[in-house]
Design an enzyme around this catalytic site. Structure first.
Site, PDB file in Angstrom:
ATOM      1  CG  HIS A  75      -1.881  -1.043   1.327  1.00  0.00           C
ATOM      2  ND1 HIS A  75      -3.151  -0.915   0.836  1.00  0.00           N
ATOM      3  CD2 HIS A  75      -1.806  -2.302   1.822  1.00  0.00           C
ATOM      4  CE1 HIS A  75      -3.823  -2.031   1.023  1.00  0.00           C
ATOM      5  NE2 HIS A  75      -3.026  -2.889   1.621  1.00  0.00           N
ATOM      6  CE1 TYR A 202      -5.617   2.676  11.079  1.00  0.00           C
ATOM      7  CE2 TYR A 202      -4.360   4.643  10.585  1.00  0.00           C
ATOM      8  CZ  TYR A 202      -4.406   3.340  11.014  1.00  0.00           C
ATOM      9  OH  TYR A 202      -3.247   2.707  11.386  1.00  0.00           O
ATOM     10  N   PRO A 294      -2.914   0.278  19.162  1.00  0.00           N
ATOM     11  CG  PRO A 294      -4.681  -1.206  18.817  1.00  0.00           C
ATOM     12  CD  PRO A 294      -3.996  -0.410  19.868  1.00  0.00           C
ATOM     13  CE  LYS A 298       4.331   3.876  12.829  1.00  0.00           C
ATOM     14  NZ  LYS A 298       4.657   3.395  11.505  1.00  0.00           N
ATOM     15  CE1 TYR A 386       0.172   4.425   9.911  1.00  0.00           C
ATOM     16  CE2 TYR A 386      -0.255   5.033   7.641  1.00  0.00           C
ATOM     17  CZ  TYR A 386      -0.522   4.248   8.740  1.00  0.00           C
ATOM     18  OH  TYR A 386      -1.470   3.276   8.647  1.00  0.00           O
TER      19      TYR A 386
HETATM   20  P1  FAD Z   1       4.249 -11.155  22.086  1.00  0.00           P
HETATM   21  O1  FAD Z   1       3.649 -11.293  20.736  1.00  0.00           O
HETATM   22  O2  FAD Z   1       3.364 -10.808  23.228  1.00  0.00           O
HETATM   23  O3  FAD Z   1       5.019 -12.510  22.403  1.00  0.00           O
HETATM   24  C1  FAD Z   1       5.519 -12.795  23.703  1.00  0.00           C
HETATM   25  C2  FAD Z   1       5.617 -14.299  23.896  1.00  0.00           C
HETATM   26  O4  FAD Z   1       6.164 -14.575  25.174  1.00  0.00           O
HETATM   27  C3  FAD Z   1       4.251 -14.988  23.847  1.00  0.00           C
HETATM   28  O5  FAD Z   1       4.305 -16.070  22.935  1.00  0.00           O
HETATM   29  C4  FAD Z   1       4.012 -15.435  25.291  1.00  0.00           C
HETATM   30  O6  FAD Z   1       3.269 -16.637  25.360  1.00  0.00           O
HETATM   31  C5  FAD Z   1       5.432 -15.628  25.797  1.00  0.00           C
HETATM   32  N1  FAD Z   1       5.566 -15.503  27.260  1.00  0.00           N
HETATM   33  C6  FAD Z   1       4.909 -14.640  28.081  1.00  0.00           C
HETATM   34  N2  FAD Z   1       5.297 -14.833  29.360  1.00  0.00           N
HETATM   35  C7  FAD Z   1       6.225 -15.815  29.341  1.00  0.00           C
HETATM   36  C8  FAD Z   1       6.996 -16.447  30.347  1.00  0.00           C
HETATM   37  N3  FAD Z   1       6.861 -16.106  31.645  1.00  0.00           N
HETATM   38  N4  FAD Z   1       7.849 -17.420  29.988  1.00  0.00           N
HETATM   39  C9  FAD Z   1       7.973 -17.781  28.676  1.00  0.00           C
HETATM   40  N5  FAD Z   1       7.259 -17.218  27.677  1.00  0.00           N
HETATM   41  C10 FAD Z   1       6.406 -16.241  28.014  1.00  0.00           C
HETATM   42  N6  FAD Z   1       1.608  -4.063  15.644  1.00  0.00           N
HETATM   43  C11 FAD Z   1       1.968  -3.610  14.396  1.00  0.00           C
HETATM   44  O7  FAD Z   1       3.164  -3.337  14.183  1.00  0.00           O
HETATM   45  N7  FAD Z   1       1.060  -3.471  13.372  1.00  0.00           N
HETATM   46  C12 FAD Z   1      -0.269  -3.738  13.563  1.00  0.00           C
HETATM   47  O8  FAD Z   1      -1.045  -3.653  12.611  1.00  0.00           O
HETATM   48  C13 FAD Z   1      -0.701  -4.147  14.885  1.00  0.00           C
HETATM   49  N8  FAD Z   1      -1.995  -4.424  15.134  1.00  0.00           N
HETATM   50  C14 FAD Z   1      -2.359  -4.902  16.366  1.00  0.00           C
HETATM   51  C15 FAD Z   1      -3.700  -5.164  16.593  1.00  0.00           C
HETATM   52  C16 FAD Z   1      -4.101  -5.644  17.838  1.00  0.00           C
HETATM   53  C17 FAD Z   1      -5.558  -5.899  18.065  1.00  0.00           C
HETATM   54  C18 FAD Z   1      -3.138  -5.889  18.873  1.00  0.00           C
HETATM   55  C19 FAD Z   1      -3.553  -6.434  20.210  1.00  0.00           C
HETATM   56  C20 FAD Z   1      -1.794  -5.639  18.645  1.00  0.00           C
HETATM   57  C21 FAD Z   1      -1.389  -5.127  17.406  1.00  0.00           C
HETATM   58  N9  FAD Z   1      -0.052  -4.850  17.140  1.00  0.00           N
HETATM   59  C22 FAD Z   1       0.305  -4.339  15.910  1.00  0.00           C
HETATM   60  C23 FAD Z   1       0.981  -5.082  18.181  1.00  0.00           C
HETATM   61  C24 FAD Z   1       1.738  -6.425  18.012  1.00  0.00           C
HETATM   62  O9  FAD Z   1       0.825  -7.483  17.924  1.00  0.00           O
HETATM   63  C25 FAD Z   1       2.706  -6.658  19.175  1.00  0.00           C
HETATM   64  O10 FAD Z   1       3.514  -5.506  19.300  1.00  0.00           O
HETATM   65  C26 FAD Z   1       3.613  -7.901  18.962  1.00  0.00           C
HETATM   66  O11 FAD Z   1       2.883  -9.085  19.184  1.00  0.00           O
HETATM   67  C27 FAD Z   1       4.830  -7.909  19.903  1.00  0.00           C
HETATM   68  O12 FAD Z   1       5.567  -9.092  19.736  1.00  0.00           O
HETATM   69  P2  FAD Z   1       6.432  -9.699  20.925  1.00  0.00           P
HETATM   70  O13 FAD Z   1       7.085 -10.943  20.375  1.00  0.00           O
HETATM   71  O14 FAD Z   1       7.321  -8.637  21.478  1.00  0.00           O
HETATM   72  O15 FAD Z   1       5.404 -10.058  22.081  1.00  0.00           O
HETATM   73  C1  DHB Z   2      -4.345  -3.501  11.761  1.00  0.00           C
HETATM   74  C2  DHB Z   2      -4.155  -2.554  10.790  1.00  0.00           C
HETATM   75  C3  DHB Z   2      -3.857  -1.252  11.146  1.00  0.00           C
HETATM   76  O1  DHB Z   2      -3.648  -0.294  10.220  1.00  0.00           O
HETATM   77  C4  DHB Z   2      -3.753  -0.891  12.474  1.00  0.00           C
HETATM   78  O2  DHB Z   2      -3.475   0.384  12.792  1.00  0.00           O
HETATM   79  C5  DHB Z   2      -3.936  -1.848  13.449  1.00  0.00           C
HETATM   80  C6  DHB Z   2      -4.230  -3.158  13.086  1.00  0.00           C
HETATM   81  C7  DHB Z   2      -4.673  -4.897  11.394  1.00  0.00           C
HETATM   82  O3  DHB Z   2      -4.752  -5.198  10.194  1.00  0.00           O
HETATM   83  O4  DHB Z   2      -4.844  -5.736  12.289  1.00  0.00           O
END
Ligand code: FAD
Ligand code: DHB
Length: 395
Positions: A75, A202, A294, A298, A386
């Site tokens: 996009h 959005y 979200p 980011k 962005y």
């Molecule tokens: P997590 O994905 O939380 O992974 C952490 C892992 O550690 C998990 O598997 C968990 O089970 C494990 N864990 C926890 N505690 C322990 C423990 N004590 N011992 C061992 N393992 C453990 N980000 C974007 O960039 N773009 C988007 O479009 C976007 N949309 C989103 C939409 C929603 C609805 C949500 C909720 C989030 C969104 N995000 C988005 C954010 C993104 O999903 C998170 O930033 C991302 O998952 C972070 O990854 P991580 O590996 O750091 O943490």
């Molecule tokens: C998603 C897309 C976005 O642009 C955003 O800000 C958050 C989440 C998505 O596709 O899940």
């Protein structure tokens, strides 16, 4: 007690932990991942959907870009609608030459696990009672698995265990500073096996925010702003679609193909940063150190830039015998974290309805959207943020 040794112990097998592990393996740096949940549970999480170009390039560099390049949707930016008739492109491409990629976190996690299977790397699932020890000396991790107690000796620990993990809490309170803002609303998200709109949208509406996103040609992702106390069972599919369509301009609503939801969940919105991101031999990565709301997409992208910095820092340590980048990790990562935290807060404030909002607040937001539409200078500034803040090049 079963004792073993590795160079880097990685806590958490989400996208941060699994990507860091893969990149370190590729540099010959030994590591072990400890994950609390089952593999099936990690792979079933529906979260992020939109990637910055620096994330796209990092995934390619890690050798897991093929499916993303085949199935992801590129996009120029994100469309914004308000007032029933106004639209505007948050135009990344014209002002920065960059793009966004719509490609789900679920698919990235699948790609990562497949790459690890091919490598035969050590990823332990369903570990319990994970504890981190001797962080300022010779660190080790203890945990239990299948009723057995383990001790994993290591040189460094990467805390990739998300917001609710153990790593952040292992840093003594007197050296840690936390910054938090909790927003008075949540996002209700659904997945439906229907063709998505061509663009990501959005929607700013006096009743609340809405978002149309996509996963693949027959899988759509939609969100609506909801009350903090709502539960998914309060929202029938009918209520969800009605709310979404009411918030959209009629012309856009007419293009939405509705259908049964196959997943429905509510995420609270929060900004959170902990400082520092390093304590002794513990390095915090991704959601373990920071959360952004979200809006702006980011969170995962920020996690990926942390992974990049820590990967290069550990390569510096093990391949070039230099602590320089290790010592700069926290400071450099936090600079990007705060830039992104500010941007995510701003775009969340611009597009959501706050419970105590006055007509004055609403008018100033509409005025800002109009200003972004009219001023190339304002749009250039937005596009720079962005599209993704610069990542300091660590080679
Ligand atoms: P997590 O994905 O939380 O992974 C952490 C892992 O550690 C998990 O598997 C968990 O089970 C494990 N864990 C926890 N505690 C322990 C423990 N004590 N011992 C061992 N393992 C453990 N980000 C974007 O960039 N773009 C988007 O479009 C976007 N949309 C989103 C939409 C929603 C609805 C949500 C909720 C989030 C969104 N995000 C988005 C954010 C993104 O999903 C998170 O930033 C991302 O998952 C972070 O990854 P991580 O590996 O750091 O943490
Ligand atoms: C998603 C897309 C976005 O642009 C955003 O800000 C958050 C989440 C998505 O596709 O899940």
């Amino acid at each position: 007690m079963i004792e073993s040794k590795t160079q880097v112990a990685i806590i958490g097998g989400g996208p941060s932990g699994m990507l860091l592990s893969l990149l370190l393996h590729q540099e010959g740096i030994d590591n072990v991942v400890l994950e609390r949940s089952t593999r099936a549970h990690v792979l079933s999480r529906i979260r992020a959907g939109v990637l910055e170009w620096s994330t796209v390039e990092l995934l390619r560099r890690a050798g897991i870009g093929k499916r993303m390049d085949r199935e992801g949707h590129v996009h120029n930016g994100t469309q914004v609608a308000w007032g029933g008739e106004h639209t505007l492109l948050f135009d990344i491409n014209t002002y920065t030459g960059r793009h966004l990629m719509a490609y789900g976190q679920t698919a990235i996690t699948e790609d990562l696990y497949q790459a690890h299977d091919a490598l035969g790397s050590e990823v332990h699932h369903q570990v319990e009672q994970v504890e981190l020890h001797e962080l300022t000396g010779q660190p080790f991790v203890t945990y239990t698995q299948d009723g057995q107690t383990h001790r994993l000796n290591c040189d460094a620990i990467a805390g990739c265990d998300g917001f609710h993990g153990v790593s952040r809490g292992s840093i003594p309170a007197n050296v840690q500073r936390n910054f938090e803002k909790v927003y008075p609303f949540g996002w209700l998200g659904i997945l439906s096996e229907t063709p998505p709109l061509d663009d990501i949208w959005y929607i700013q509406h006096p009743d609340g925010f809405a978002l149309a996103s996509q996963r693949n040609p027959m899988l759509s992702r939609y969100y609506v702003q909801c009350d903090l106390n709502d539960r998914p069972e309060d929202w029938s599919d009918e209520r969800f679609w009605q709310t979404l369509l009411e918030r959209m301009p009629p012309k856009l609503a007419a293009q939405v193909v509705t259908g049964p939801s196959i997943e429905k969940s509510i995420a609270p919105l929060r900004s959170f940063v902990t400082e520092p991101m390093r304590y002794g031999q513990l390095f915090l990565v991704g959601d373990a150190a920071h959360i952004v709301p979200p809006t702006g997409a980011k969170g995962l992208n920020l996690a990926m830039s942390d992974v990049y910095y820590l990967w290069r820092a550990l390569v510096g340590r093990y391949r070039h015998n230099s602590e320089d980048l290790v010592d700069r990790y926290s400071q450099v990562a936090l600079k990007r974290v705060w830039d992104t935290t500010r941007f995510s807060w701003w775009v969340t404030t611009l597009l959501h309805r706050f419970p105590d909002q006055t007509d004055f607040d609403l008018r100033t937001r509409l005025s800002e959207l109009q200003y972004l539409s009219d001023s190339p200078v304002a749009m250039h500034q937005l596009a720079e943020q962005y599209g993704g803040f610069p990542i300091e090049d660590w080679g």
